[in-house]
Design an enzyme around this catalytic site. Structure first.
Site, mmCIF file in Angstrom:
data_model
loop_
_atom_site.group_PDB
_atom_site.id
_atom_site.type_symbol
_atom_site.label_atom_id
_atom_site.label_comp_id
_atom_site.label_asym_id
_atom_site.label_seq_id
_atom_site.Cartn_x
_atom_site.Cartn_y
_atom_site.Cartn_z
ATOM 1 N N ARG A 68 67.742 43.556 7.344
ATOM 2 C CA ARG A 68 68.329 42.293 7.820
ATOM 3 C C ARG A 68 68.390 41.259 6.696
ATOM 4 N NH1 ARG A 68 65.726 39.543 13.025
ATOM 5 N NH2 ARG A 68 64.112 38.996 11.525
ATOM 6 N N LYS A 167 70.033 35.231 8.985
ATOM 7 C CA LYS A 167 68.752 34.507 9.046
ATOM 8 C C LYS A 167 68.678 33.623 7.805
ATOM 9 C CE LYS A 167 64.014 35.450 10.455
ATOM 10 N NZ LYS A 167 63.914 34.384 11.451
ATOM 11 N N GLU A 200 69.390 32.525 23.336
ATOM 12 C CA GLU A 200 68.021 32.789 22.883
ATOM 13 C C GLU A 200 67.250 31.484 22.855
ATOM 14 O OE1 GLU A 200 67.842 34.144 18.792
ATOM 15 O OE2 GLU A 200 69.481 32.831 18.188
HETATM 16 N N1 PXG Z 1 65.836 34.216 17.211
HETATM 17 C C1 PXG Z 1 65.670 33.347 16.215
HETATM 18 C C2 PXG Z 1 66.589 32.200 16.098
HETATM 19 C C3 PXG Z 1 64.650 33.542 15.276
HETATM 20 O O1 PXG Z 1 64.480 32.684 14.269
HETATM 21 C C4 PXG Z 1 63.975 35.516 16.507
HETATM 22 C C5 PXG Z 1 65.018 35.276 17.380
HETATM 23 C C6 PXG Z 1 63.137 36.726 16.682
HETATM 24 O O2 PXG Z 1 63.454 37.679 15.690
HETATM 25 P P1 PXG Z 1 62.409 38.728 15.143
HETATM 26 O O3 PXG Z 1 63.165 39.566 14.211
HETATM 27 O O4 PXG Z 1 61.308 37.955 14.482
HETATM 28 O O5 PXG Z 1 61.925 39.499 16.332
HETATM 29 C C7 PXG Z 1 63.774 34.641 15.412
HETATM 30 C C8 PXG Z 1 62.684 34.832 14.417
HETATM 31 C C9 PXG Z 1 58.516 30.292 13.716
HETATM 32 C C10 PXG Z 1 59.346 31.434 13.274
HETATM 33 O O6 PXG Z 1 57.804 29.742 12.871
HETATM 34 C C11 PXG Z 1 60.131 32.131 14.161
HETATM 35 C C12 PXG Z 1 60.949 33.169 13.701
HETATM 36 C C13 PXG Z 1 60.951 33.491 12.396
HETATM 37 C C14 PXG Z 1 60.157 32.813 11.526
HETATM 38 C C15 PXG Z 1 59.351 31.752 11.954
HETATM 39 O O7 PXG Z 1 58.562 29.917 14.880
HETATM 40 N N2 PXG Z 1 61.726 33.797 14.618
#
Ligand code: PXG
Length: 308
Positions: A68, A167, A200
């Site tokens: 990713r 991301k 989301e």
């Molecule tokens: N949606 C968004 C917008 C994200 O940023 C997820 C879904 C979940 O994705 P993953 O691949 O992690 O299952 C994310 C990722 C935080 C923090 O500090 C949150 C994320 C990444 C880094 C930091 O809250 N979420």
């Protein structure tokens, strides 16, 4: 002179205790880990990142996170000057030098140092940063009792503008939503897309359970392709749980039997109330609990091993 020497050795000792941060191939103590104010990551949010967890010396879904990261960078025409294998080695080395068995790793690749002005061609070399630390997003009680979330006015970025599948370092869309939730006294925000469909939360994907079927919005509506989201879908397959990507409205959420969020930082967390509507019986549901436990088990078994 003497106090100077003392001061220096005390400072050195403090420096030694600090976490080490990887920047462009070298490790720096946290207080010395700095990038230029001309870095376009800072000036414009021009860059990409990943948040990765390790559990008991196993890096969870390392390959998927790297895929990713490199795909996000590819879309931004940001050429990461390391192979995926070299990045994996650097991540593991960062965990090792910090002696971390359980960790949250933040990998950041910025466009690099340029000058004032958007043009990415001014940045000759991307900056690569790896921070290994700990993260606790929510208190344990929320995992036990479930969260209460709220829909916020800020809609998720349009895929035709800044595609939420990237991301990127530009998280203002999510931060605005988080601010709106926090201002209203809630911990997390439910985000809709510009058509009003559920996409989301600010840092998590969303799932519901309805009549025994696990459902999550398709990512083309404007959600990040979450790695935890995919892990949950895979666990559903392994556990014979019917699942589908489904376009969902708030009405569908309000009338779901169960709901939960997934993300690397939050892991799997039950949701028991949305916009004041009680979900199911107001307690974390059976399937949610089953998937939380299956997820926890998989973090103990699946992953890239390292030693500290
Ligand atoms: N949606 C968004 C917008 C994200 O940023 C997820 C879904 C979940 O994705 P993953 O691949 O992690 O299952 C994310 C990722 C935080 C923090 O500090 C949150 C994320 C990444 C880094 C930091 O809250 N979420």
């Amino acid at each position: 002179m003497k106090s100077d020497t003392l001061h220096k050795s005390k400072k050195e000792a403090e420096t030694l205790k600090q976490p080490l941060v990887f920047i462009d191939g070298k490790f720096y103590p946290k207080s010395e880990a700095k990038v230029s104010v001309f870095d376009h990551g800072l000036l414009y949010g021009d860059g990409v990142f990943e948040g990765i967890r390790s559990y008991n010396c196993l890096v969870f879904k390392l390959k998927e996170h790297l895929v990713r990261l490199y795909e996000s960078a590819h879309t931004l025409l940001l050429n990461i000057p390391l192979t995926k294998e070299a990045s994996a080695k650097a991540i593991i080395e960062t965990l090792r030098v910090n002696h971390l068995r359980d960790s949250y790793v933040r990998v950041i690749v910025t466009r690099g140092t340029g000058d004032l002005g958007l043009d990415p061609r001014k940045c000759k070399k991307p900056t690569i940063i790896i921070i290994a630390d700990k993260i606790v997003l929510y208190p344990e009680s929320l995992y036990k009792n479930g969260m209460d979330i709220i829909t916020v006015p800020t809609v998720r970025n349009l895929p035709e503008a800044v595609n939420p599948s990237i991301k990127s370092l530009n998280y203002l869309n999510n931060i605005l939503a988080k601010i709106e939730a926090v201002n209203s006294g809630y911990q997390e925000a439910l985000m809709l897309n510009a058509d009003g469909y559920v996409v989301e939360c600010t840092g998590d994907n969303i799932f519901i359970v309805k009549n025994g079927i696990l459902q999550t919005p398709p990512t083309y509506l404007g959600a990040l392709k979450g790695i935890t989201r995919q892990a949950i879908m895979d666990l559903a397959v392994r556990n014979d749980i019917p699942r589908q990507e489904q376009v969902l409205t708030r009405h569908d959420l309000f009338n779901a039997d169960e709901a939960f969020l997934t993300g690397t930082a939050a892991e799997v967390i039950p949701v028991v109330k949305i916009d004041g509507r009680v979900i199911g019986d107001g307690k974390p549901g059976k399937m949610t609990q089953k998937l939380m436990s299956a997820f926890r088990d998989s973090t103990k078994k699946d992953g890239v091993k390292y030693t500290v």
